[in-house]
Design an enzyme around this catalytic site. Structure first.
Site, PDB file in Angstrom:
ATOM      1  N   SER A  86      19.417  79.113  71.367  1.00  0.00           N
ATOM      2  CA  SER A  86      19.510  79.440  72.872  1.00  0.00           C
ATOM      3  C   SER A  86      18.976  78.047  73.573  1.00  0.00           C
ATOM      4  O   SER A  86      18.311  77.406  73.010  1.00  0.00           O
ATOM      5  CB  SER A  86      18.691  80.479  72.949  1.00  0.00           C
TER       6      SER A  86
ATOM      7  N   ASP B 200      23.287  85.825  89.545  1.00  0.00           N
ATOM      8  CA  ASP B 200      24.378  85.061  89.155  1.00  0.00           C
ATOM      9  C   ASP B 200      25.451  85.855  88.084  1.00  0.00           C
ATOM     10  O   ASP B 200      26.489  84.800  87.749  1.00  0.00           O
ATOM     11  CB  ASP B 200      24.153  83.727  88.711  1.00  0.00           C
TER      12      ASP B 200
ATOM     13  N   SER C 157      16.056  83.813  86.068  1.00  0.00           N
ATOM     14  CA  SER C 157      17.151  84.377  85.862  1.00  0.00           C
ATOM     15  C   SER C 157      17.312  85.821  85.146  1.00  0.00           C
ATOM     16  O   SER C 157      16.532  86.803  85.482  1.00  0.00           O
ATOM     17  CB  SER C 157      18.457  83.454  85.376  1.00  0.00           C
TER      18      SER C 157
ATOM     19  N   GLU D 243      31.891  83.806  81.244  1.00  0.00           N
ATOM     20  CA  GLU D 243      31.096  84.133  80.152  1.00  0.00           C
ATOM     21  C   GLU D 243      31.141  85.451  79.889  1.00  0.00           C
ATOM     22  O   GLU D 243      30.949  86.256  80.911  1.00  0.00           O
ATOM     23  CB  GLU D 243      29.674  83.632  80.112  1.00  0.00           C
TER      24      GLU D 243
ATOM     25  N   ASP E 102      18.828  86.844  89.135  1.00  0.00           N
ATOM     26  CA  ASP E 102      18.862  86.060  90.182  1.00  0.00           C
ATOM     27  C   ASP E 102      20.254  86.284  90.662  1.00  0.00           C
ATOM     28  O   ASP E 102      20.749  85.346  91.624  1.00  0.00           O
ATOM     29  CB  ASP E 102      18.679  84.599  89.738  1.00  0.00           C
TER      30      ASP E 102
END
Ligand code: G16
Length: 567
Positions: free
Chosen positions: A524, A297, A73, A394, A295
């Site tokens: 993370s 998203d 991603s 988010e 990616d």
């Protein structure tokens, strides 16, 4: 148009054994993080073999097709990763994650094979796995390991090739019709994905008689990743329905520049800078722009005026959506007062800018806001649990809107009450009814969100600056701190407070009080770093608080190198 390749099972215990022997796990403890297993690509092959096993077991267990996406991603090209989608198209739930971690870290092949035996059922069901991958150089070989293992285990494969993460989730959801709400026509392949999005976008715009904004092209920064080709295909599908539609200029093709570096949504949102366009020169001063991640998203929007970049991040998208949904639902209720109330709400994370939360409180009331732990899997779950229409975003641009059973029931009742009537409520009904098909119900989807935001702006007659002006972000700063072992850090449920080491929170509280700001730290789940967020009334104070918070982490959590300093 690329159609998926179907590969039948090739049951072979010998092949499975060979794959396990050739790809033993190393010394690193492997964790299924915020978005699946994500590591330096060099250590991923044993994980891919074990994910082939876990996906097969999951499909067996659920007696339904599941999905596997090979991608890292937003991370740079050196990383790769893999995540599993459950039959409803959503992220695999925590019981599956526990199994995946157990399998990935099992070094004893015999024990691993015994675990597999425990899952075998007597049914004739043939496991089915949808697979997809991003444009990284190592993705084909890593994906092939998943495919070989799963086939040797007895799975049939539906290989979608290079697709966005949300397209893979869409394929899984649409391939399992029992999870698909009635208002959404099943469109299980890639062609169907584009036609569904284009048709619903067109249908949403057709509810508005106001002049459309067809002038400025929308510039899309594809992060040198998988979104490049698919954004163009989507645009073509839209133009096939409406040739006068606004041009879409898609830039940053794979290979023209480094993936996600100085481009893409992560860069634009974190650095607060426009992307580098590696393959063209774009005059940003007149444009309306969006950046995807590697990616596709996530999406953030931005525009540049007087050399100043204005960011419309996930928070601002959430605010636009909530305002629109609230207005449409109120219009519907005004003409059909007998309708049952629906719970409209939003899920944010600790990263949400305080100004956005304040704005949302005005729109939805405090009961309409939930703060959940970072990670789509958490915010998605919270939106479904708390609301009938649950917006989640988010700040990094990852989000969607979920529509639950009470919403569909409300639409059915509204249809009965308003049938044949020409009123504002009927328009609202048309708008609300088309949304579940336009908005990806499985996961946040940059391309679907792009169309949704664009349609709402056009319907409202808003320019990007109009949207931007709904509130002004509080100055904030994000940082990464390298530490010896980020796993020593424990946080509370929604990651707004650090529980361990205890002194970290004590010192953070003092630092926050000094500048009347807000800060938090969390390990993370996709990179080997500790993330720091700071927000304060002025840019200088936000920098001061971020510097202090980073220094606290560095000192109390065994920092490596140097703590970041913001001036
Ligand atoms: C993934 C998750 C997001 C999360 C992001 C950062 O995004 O899907 O929900 O916000 O990682 O997570 P962390 O701060 O734990 O590294 P993506 O786009 O990389 O899949």
């Amino acid at each position: 148009m690329h159609l998926p390749t179907k590969l039948p099972p090739e049951v072979s215990p010998e092949k499975l054994l060979q794959l396990l022997q050739e790809h033993p796990p190393g010394d690193t403890f492997l964790n299924y993080g915020t978005a699946g297993f994500r590591y330096d690509a060099a250590i991923l092959s044993p994980i891919m073999v074990r994910v082939g096993i876990v996906a097969t077991l999951r499909s067996w267990q659920k007696q339904a097709p599941v999905g596997v996406m090979v991608t890292a991603s937003h991370n740079d090209e050196s990383y790769n990763g893999v995540k599993i989608a459950d039959p409803d198209g959503g992220m695999m739930t925590s019981d599956g994650e526990t199994l995946a971690v157990e399998m990935a870290n099992e070094r004893d092949i015999q024990r691993l094979l015994q675990k597999i035996e425990q899952f075998k059922t007597k049914s004739d069901f043939v496991p089915i796995i949808h697979v997809g991958r991003d444009t990284r150089t190592h993705s084909p070989a890593l994906c092939d390991l998943v495919v070989q293992t799963a086939r040797a285990m007895g799975s049939a494969i539906i290989d979608h090739g290079i697709i966005t993460t949300p397209m893979l989730h869409h394929a899984v959801l649409h391939g399992n019709r029992e999870y698909l709400p009635l208002l959404i026509p099943p469109r299980p392949d890639v062609t169907g994905y584009f036609s569904l999005l284009a048709q619903s976008y067109h249908a949403l715009l057709a509810t508005s008689h106001t002049a459309r904004d067809r002038r400025a092209p929308l510039v899309v920064d594809a992060a040198c990743g998988v979104g490049y080709a698919h954004a163009q295909t989507l645009h073509q599908a839209i133009q096939d329905l409406d040739p006068t539609h606004r041009p879409l200029l898609v830039l940053n093709a794979p290979g023209t520049g480094p993936l996600n570096e100085k481009c893409g949504s992560e860069h634009v949102q974190k650095a607060l800078q426009p992307p580098t366009f590696y393959d063209a020169t774009a005059d940003l001063s007149t444009q309306y722009c969006a950046s995807l991640d590697g990616d596709a998203d996530r999406i953030v929007f931005f525009n540049v005026r007087d050399d100043q970049m204005r960011l419309q991040d996930g928070d601002k998208i959430a605010c636009l959506l909530c305002r629109f949904l609230q207005a449409e639902y109120q219009a519907l209720q005004a003409d059909a007062p007998s309708l049952p109330p629906i719970r409209l709400g939003v899920v944010q994370t600790a990263y949400a800018n305080g100004a956005s939360t304040h704005y949302l409180e005005q729109v939805l009331g405090p009961e309409g806001i939930v703060i959940a732990k970072t990670g789509v899997k958490y915010v998605h779950h919270a939106a479904a649990e708390h609301f009938d229409v649950g917006v989640y975003f988010e700040a990094n641009g990852h989000g969607t809107v979920l529509f639950g059973p009470a919403f569909y029931e409300c639409m059915a009742q509204a249809d009965t009450v308003l049938r044949g009537k020409r009123c504002r409520g009927s328009v609202a009904l048309q708008r609300l009814s088309v949304l579940p098909a336009l908005v990806n119900q499985a996961v946040g989807d940059a391309l679907s969100d792009l169309l949704l935001v664009d349609a709402i702006l056009q319907i409202q007659g808003w320019s990007p600056p109009d949207w931007d002006a709904i509130y002004t972000d509080l100055p904030s700063r994000q940082a990464k701190v390298l530490v010896k072992d980020r796993n020593i850090i424990q946080t509370n449920e929604n990651e707004t407070k650090c529980l361990s080491p205890v002194q970290v929170q004590e010192e953070l509280e003092i630092a926050m009080a000094e500048v009347k700001g807000r800060a938090f730290i969390r390990p993370s789940g996709t990179e080997d770093v500790v993330r720091v967020y700071a927000e304060a009334p002025t840019r200088a104070l936000a920098n001061q608080l971020a510097t202090k918070a980073a220094e606290i982490v560095f000192r109390l959590c065994d920092g490596i190198g140097e703590a970041p300093v913001f001036g």
